[in-house]
Design an enzyme around this catalytic site. Structure first.
Site, PDB file in Angstrom:
ATOM      1  N   GLY A   1      13.045   4.119  14.592  1.00  0.00           N
ATOM      2  CA  GLY A   1      13.675   5.028  15.542  1.00  0.00           C
ATOM      3  C   GLY A   1      14.323   6.222  14.865  1.00  0.00           C
ATOM      4  O   GLY A   1      15.246   6.823  15.427  1.00  0.00           O
ATOM      5  N   GLY A   2      13.851   6.558  13.658  1.00  0.00           N
ATOM      6  CA  GLY A   2      14.362   7.740  12.976  1.00  0.00           C
ATOM      7  C   GLY A   2      15.822   7.664  12.595  1.00  0.00           C
ATOM      8  O   GLY A   2      16.463   8.681  12.336  1.00  0.00           O
TER       9      GLY A   2
ATOM     10  N   SER B   1       8.592   2.380  10.445  1.00  0.00           N
ATOM     11  CA  SER B   1       9.132   3.724  10.553  1.00  0.00           C
ATOM     12  C   SER B   1      10.478   3.791   9.825  1.00  0.00           C
ATOM     13  O   SER B   1      10.539   3.531   8.628  1.00  0.00           O
ATOM     14  CB  SER B   1       9.251   4.112  12.031  1.00  0.00           C
ATOM     15  OG  SER B   1       9.542   5.468  12.180  1.00  0.00           O
TER      16      SER B   1
END
Length: 507
Positions: A132-133, A216
């Site tokens: 989720g960055g 991610s």
């Protein structure tokens, strides 16, 4: 009198034992007893167990010891998220949930799925770190549910964690000294790993067989851990699902002004920010479009990471890493839908193919080469599966995060636009293969995958596992890195494509 006291004592002990029995499966942790749920005859579930407490913009510490039984039957609050329109659209497109999760600052918790006590104990342990960055994401959503993985595989316990995000995770305030200015979210990840190591044995897990894995931002957190703890003895393996980028942000003063604390970097400003209700900070970040991502703090993220990588100055444990073939599909579609409400699939594909190499393929290739140069056992893959129940639009192929439901076996829980489409037989088979591979790696990070016929990565031979591609949609085909990584040697060409195609895209 003695007889009466003895009877009362026995009654109290009986009542306590009955209370524990009625509460469901119970486990003793360092902070006290927790009570979970026998979610299936073969699986125990423990949700929302606090692994740390933390004041705003402070390092996490262990929770206090509890005198009563902690009911580990519901997810804890998610950590506060930055759900700007692009992030919210991304979550809607991937159908994995996360938009309506209750959130708050008291969010540092673990969820554990363990085999029932009549099954094999002292299992390998997988600890999942969501993506989720570093600005959005949570563990308490159906796609990360570990029930199916533990049900379908022996010798595995699955743990998912929460960690602080955005302005709460990496605030970067001007008042902090270099020593104080750290990525608190990554400190949360480290605290969770330490808690799992200290407590997992009582849940049936082996503290000497812990593997951390993430996608991610979660994959970046795994990678960061290996650089921050090059001599760690807890983690034995690191699967990484790549994609995403690290950025520095200095939006503190803008947010401060928006919540009434002023734009001057004073001690009074910081004290004011500490008192602002968390939801007000969250809303201010979203309204002004701020995005607080990781900073270089030389504690969790280092300014000389590339030098450390080249010199092999990282935790040398076996690595399983990879990316999806079309990482950027979902980001480009989300951006266009937010900007104009329409997309042009052909142009999206061209643009995405260029960007996906930068975001996923090339970083995976570089990371693998660093590990190989340090003689670290390395396994590499590219996920290429495209299935109607996940890729529900013509411009969503093997996009960023599309492999996650396949790893967890939760593909039937994915809902797009209110519709849940059934999985195909090939999709079910591929998920079984992928899940079995991840479990095999956790059980034996060096020999587990070779036992399945998955060889160590060697860029000179056909050793990249292509999962779910055209030639075997239900399993694996091994390809050569010279084909997968071709674009990584043509960055000038890719940059030219991006420059030409970018202005043609809607929005």
């Amino acid at each position: 009198m003695r007889l009466l006291l003895k009877v009362l004592s026995r009654l109290i002990l009986f009542a306590a034992a009955q209370s524990i029995q009625d509460a469901g499966p119970t486990v003793l942790t360092q902070q006290g007893v927790v009570s979970g749920t026998q979610i299936l005859p073969s699986v125990r579930q423990f949700l929302g167990i606090p692994f740390a407490v933390a004041q705003r913009w402070k390092a996490p510490t262990l929770p206090p010891v509890r005198s009563g039984i902690f009911p580990a039957t519901t997810f804890a609050n998610g950590c506060l998220q930055n759900l700007v329109p692009e992030n919210a659209e991304y979550l809607r497109l991937n159908g994995n949930g996360g938009l309506d999760v209750p959130s708050g600052e008291d969010c540092l918790a673990v969820n554990i799925w363990a085999p029932s006590t009549n099954r094999k104990q002292n299992t390998a342990v997988l600890v999942w770190i969501y993506g989720g960055g570093f600005v959005f994401g949570t563990s308490g959503i159906p796609v990360f549910n570990g029930t199916n993985m533990v049900r379908d595989n022996d010798d595995i316990t699955l743990v998912t964690i929460n960690y602080r995000l955005n302005i709460f995770g990496q605030p970067n305030p001007p008042q902090f000294s270099d020593k104080e200015n750290v990525n608190f979210g990554l400190l949360d990840v480290e605290a969770a790993i330490q808690w799992v190591h200290a407590n997992i044995a009582n849940f049936g897990g082996d503290p000497n067989r812990i593997t951390i894995f993430g996608q991610s931002a979660g994959g970046s957190a795994v990678d960061a851990y290996t650089f921050a703890h090059p001599h760690d003895t807890i983690v034995k393996g690191t699967p990484v699902l790549l994609g995403g980028k690290l950025r520095n942000h200095t939006d503190w003063n803008t947010v401060s002004a928006a919540v009434g604390c002023g734009s001057a970097a004073t001690l009074q400003q910081f004290a004011c920010m500490q008192k602002v209700p968390a939801v007000n900070l969250e809303q201010a970040v979203i309204s002004i479009g701020a995005a607080f991502s990781l900073i270089i703090d030389n504690t969790t993220i280092f300014s000389d990471t590339q030098t450390r990588a080249a010199n092999g100055n990282f935790l040398r444990v076996p690595l399983l890493l990879g990316s999806t073939a079309n990482e950027d599909d979902i980001f480009l579609v989300a951006q266009q839908l937010v900007a104009s409400g329409i997309t042009v699939p052909v142009l999206t594909e061209i643009f995405s193919d260029a960007l996906s190499a930068f975001v996923g393929t090339c970083p995976a290739s570089l990371t693998a080469s660093h590990r190989l140069n340090a003689d670290v056992p390395t396994f590499r893959y590219q996920y290429q599966g495209v299935f109607r129940s996940l890729s529900t639009r013509p411009d969503l192929r093997a996009y960023h995060s599309s492999e996650i439901p396949m790893v967890f076996g939760t593909y039937n829980g994915t809902v797009i636009n209110g519709i849940s489409l059934p999985a195909t037989a090939d999709q079910v088979a591929l998920s079984k293969y992928v899940q079995g591979a991840w479990v095999a790696f956790a059980r034996n990070p060096t020999g587990g995958l070779p036992s399945l016929g998955w060889p160590l990565y060697d860029p000179r031979t056909a050793t990249i596992a292509q999962l779910g591609n055209f030639f075997n949609t239900s399993g694996v085909v091994f390809g050569e890195s010279s084909l997968i990584d071709a674009a990584c040697n043509s960055q000038d060409v890719l940059a030219a494509i991006v420059a030409q195609v970018g202005p043609l895209l809607p929005g």
